[in-house]
Design a protein around this motif. Sequence first.
Motif, PDB file in Angstrom:
ATOM      1  N   PRO A  75       0.806  -1.228   0.000  1.00 36.00           N
ATOM      2  CA  PRO A  75       0.000   0.000   0.000  1.00 36.00           C
ATOM      3  C   PRO A  75       0.837   1.275   0.000  1.00 36.00           C
ATOM      4  O   PRO A  75       0.400   2.302  -0.537  1.00 36.00           O
ATOM      5  N   VAL A  76       2.036   1.226   0.591  1.00 40.15           N
ATOM      6  CA  VAL A  76       2.894   2.417   0.547  1.00 40.15           C
ATOM      7  C   VAL A  76       3.334   2.692  -0.891  1.00 40.15           C
ATOM      8  O   VAL A  76       3.319   3.845  -1.352  1.00 40.15           O
ATOM      9  N   LEU A  77       3.696   1.637  -1.628  1.00 38.38           N
ATOM     10  CA  LEU A  77       4.078   1.806  -3.025  1.00 38.38           C
ATOM     11  C   LEU A  77       2.888   2.260  -3.868  1.00 38.38           C
ATOM     12  O   LEU A  77       3.041   3.080  -4.781  1.00 38.38           O
ATOM     13  N   ALA A  82       0.172   6.841  -6.712  1.00 33.48           N
ATOM     14  CA  ALA A  82      -0.989   7.735  -6.754  1.00 33.48           C
ATOM     15  C   ALA A  82      -0.580   9.182  -6.503  1.00 33.48           C
ATOM     16  O   ALA A  82      -1.092  10.108  -7.158  1.00 33.48           O
ATOM     17  N   MET A  83       0.348   9.407  -5.570  1.00 31.06           N
ATOM     18  CA  MET A  83       0.764  10.782  -5.268  1.00 31.06           C
ATOM     19  C   MET A  83       1.592  11.384  -6.396  1.00 31.06           C
ATOM     20  O   MET A  83       1.414  12.557  -6.746  1.00 31.06           O
ATOM     21  N   LEU A  84       2.489  10.594  -6.984  1.00 33.83           N
ATOM     22  CA  LEU A  84       3.277  11.108  -8.103  1.00 33.83           C
ATOM     23  C   LEU A  84       2.380  11.454  -9.291  1.00 33.83           C
ATOM     24  O   LEU A  84       2.501  12.534  -9.881  1.00 33.83           O
ATOM     25  N   LEU A  96      -2.217  16.016  -2.128  1.00 35.95           N
ATOM     26  CA  LEU A  96      -2.728  15.946  -0.760  1.00 35.95           C
ATOM     27  C   LEU A  96      -3.851  14.933  -0.641  1.00 35.95           C
ATOM     28  O   LEU A  96      -3.901  14.150   0.324  1.00 35.95           O
ATOM     29  N   GLY A  97      -4.758  14.932  -1.614  1.00 32.06           N
ATOM     30  CA  GLY A  97      -5.876  13.986  -1.564  1.00 32.06           C
ATOM     31  C   GLY A  97      -5.415  12.541  -1.603  1.00 32.06           C
ATOM     32  O   GLY A  97      -5.929  11.692  -0.855  1.00 32.06           O
ATOM     33  N   ALA A  98      -4.438  12.243  -2.476  1.00 33.26           N
ATOM     34  CA  ALA A  98      -3.923  10.877  -2.558  1.00 33.26           C
ATOM     35  C   ALA A  98      -3.240  10.481  -1.253  1.00 33.26           C
ATOM     36  O   ALA A  98      -3.375   9.340  -0.786  1.00 33.26           O
ATOM     37  N   LEU A 136       6.968  13.493  -0.084  1.00 32.52           N
ATOM     38  CA  LEU A 136       7.933  14.547  -0.388  1.00 32.52           C
ATOM     39  C   LEU A 136       8.395  14.458  -1.836  1.00 32.52           C
ATOM     40  O   LEU A 136       8.596  15.479  -2.500  1.00 32.52           O
ATOM     41  N   ALA A 137       8.547  13.247  -2.361  1.00 34.52           N
ATOM     42  CA  ALA A 137       8.948  13.071  -3.755  1.00 34.52           C
ATOM     43  C   ALA A 137       7.876  13.574  -4.706  1.00 34.52           C
ATOM     44  O   ALA A 137       8.175  13.915  -5.865  1.00 34.52           O
ATOM     45  N   GLY A 138       6.631  13.626  -4.244  1.00 34.94           N
ATOM     46  CA  GLY A 138       5.563  14.162  -5.084  1.00 34.94           C
ATOM     47  C   GLY A 138       5.821  15.589  -5.518  1.00 34.94           C
ATOM     48  O   GLY A 138       5.337  16.033  -6.567  1.00 34.94           O
TER      49      GLY A 138
END
Length: 279
Positions: A75-77, A82-84, A96-98, A136-138
Motif C-alpha cells: 500500500p505504501v508503493l 498515486a501521489m506522483l 494531498l488527496g492521494a 515529499l517526492a511528489g
Amino acid sequence: MEERTAGTSPSGGSRTGRNLPAAIAVGVVLGAAVIASLYTIKELFLLVVAAAVGVGVVEMTQALGTRDIKVPPVPVLGGMVAMLAGAYWGGPVWLLGAFVAFVFVLLIWRMFSSGTEGYVRDSTASVFTLIYPPMLAGFAALLLRPADGDNRVLIFIAVTVASDIGGYIAGVLFGRHKLTAISPKKTWEGLAGSIIACTAVGAWLVVWLMHGAIWQGALIGALAALLATVGDLIESMIKRDLGIKDMGTILPGHGGLMDRLDSLVTTLVPVWLLMTIFF
C-alpha cells in the motif's frame, strides 16, 4: 551524503573511506538517466523518480523490520504511485488527496493484518514511510509540471548535488570542527563548503535557465544547502535508532537509494515553493 573529515582512512578504502571510482561511476550513470529523461519525454522522469523512490520505500520497510516494526510495502508503493501521478497531472490538491486516502488505506490494512498488538507503532511507522520519501517526492512531480519544469528540476538536483560535493571536498580538505554528534563526520567547514557551492550553482543556473535574478538563485542554493544537511542528519538519526550503517547496498560506493535520497527529499518542498513564488 556524509562528508569525511581530513585524515580519515578506513582500511580497504580511499583516504575518504569510500570507493570513489564506484561512487563516481554510479553518480555519472544516475545523472545521465535523469538528464536524458528530463529533456526527452518528461513523463520518463516520473518513471525514474518512481523507480528510485520505490526502492527507497522497500529499503525503509526492511530497515524498520529489523526492529520488528511492520510496514506493508504494497500500500505504501501504491500511495507513492498515486501521489506522483496526482501531483503531475492534477497538482497540489491531488497530491494531498492521494496522501490522505492512503493514510486510511494503511490504517485499515494494518487493522486486518497483524492483530491489535503494535497497531499504533506499526501504523505510525507506516504513515511516516508514506511521507518519507513518497509524499515529499511528489513535489518533484509538481516541479516538473510547468512548461519549463525540466529546467526547474535540473536546478533542484544540481544545487542538491552541489551541496554534497562542496561539503565532501571542504570536509576532506579543511574539516576540523565537528558539526554535531549525530553525524561525527560532518564538520562546520564542510557545511560552509556546501553553502558556497550551492549558492554559486543556484545563482548561475537560475540566471541561465530561468532568466531570474542572481539573488533568487543564490537564495535557492543557500536554502538547499542547509536543508540538504538537515536531510542527511535526519537519515543519520533514523539509522542510529535502527542500529544500521546504510539503508541498503544497491549503489556501489553510496549504499542504498535512501542514502542518496535523504538530502533530495528534504530540499524539494522549499525549492518548489521558491520556484513557484519567483517564476
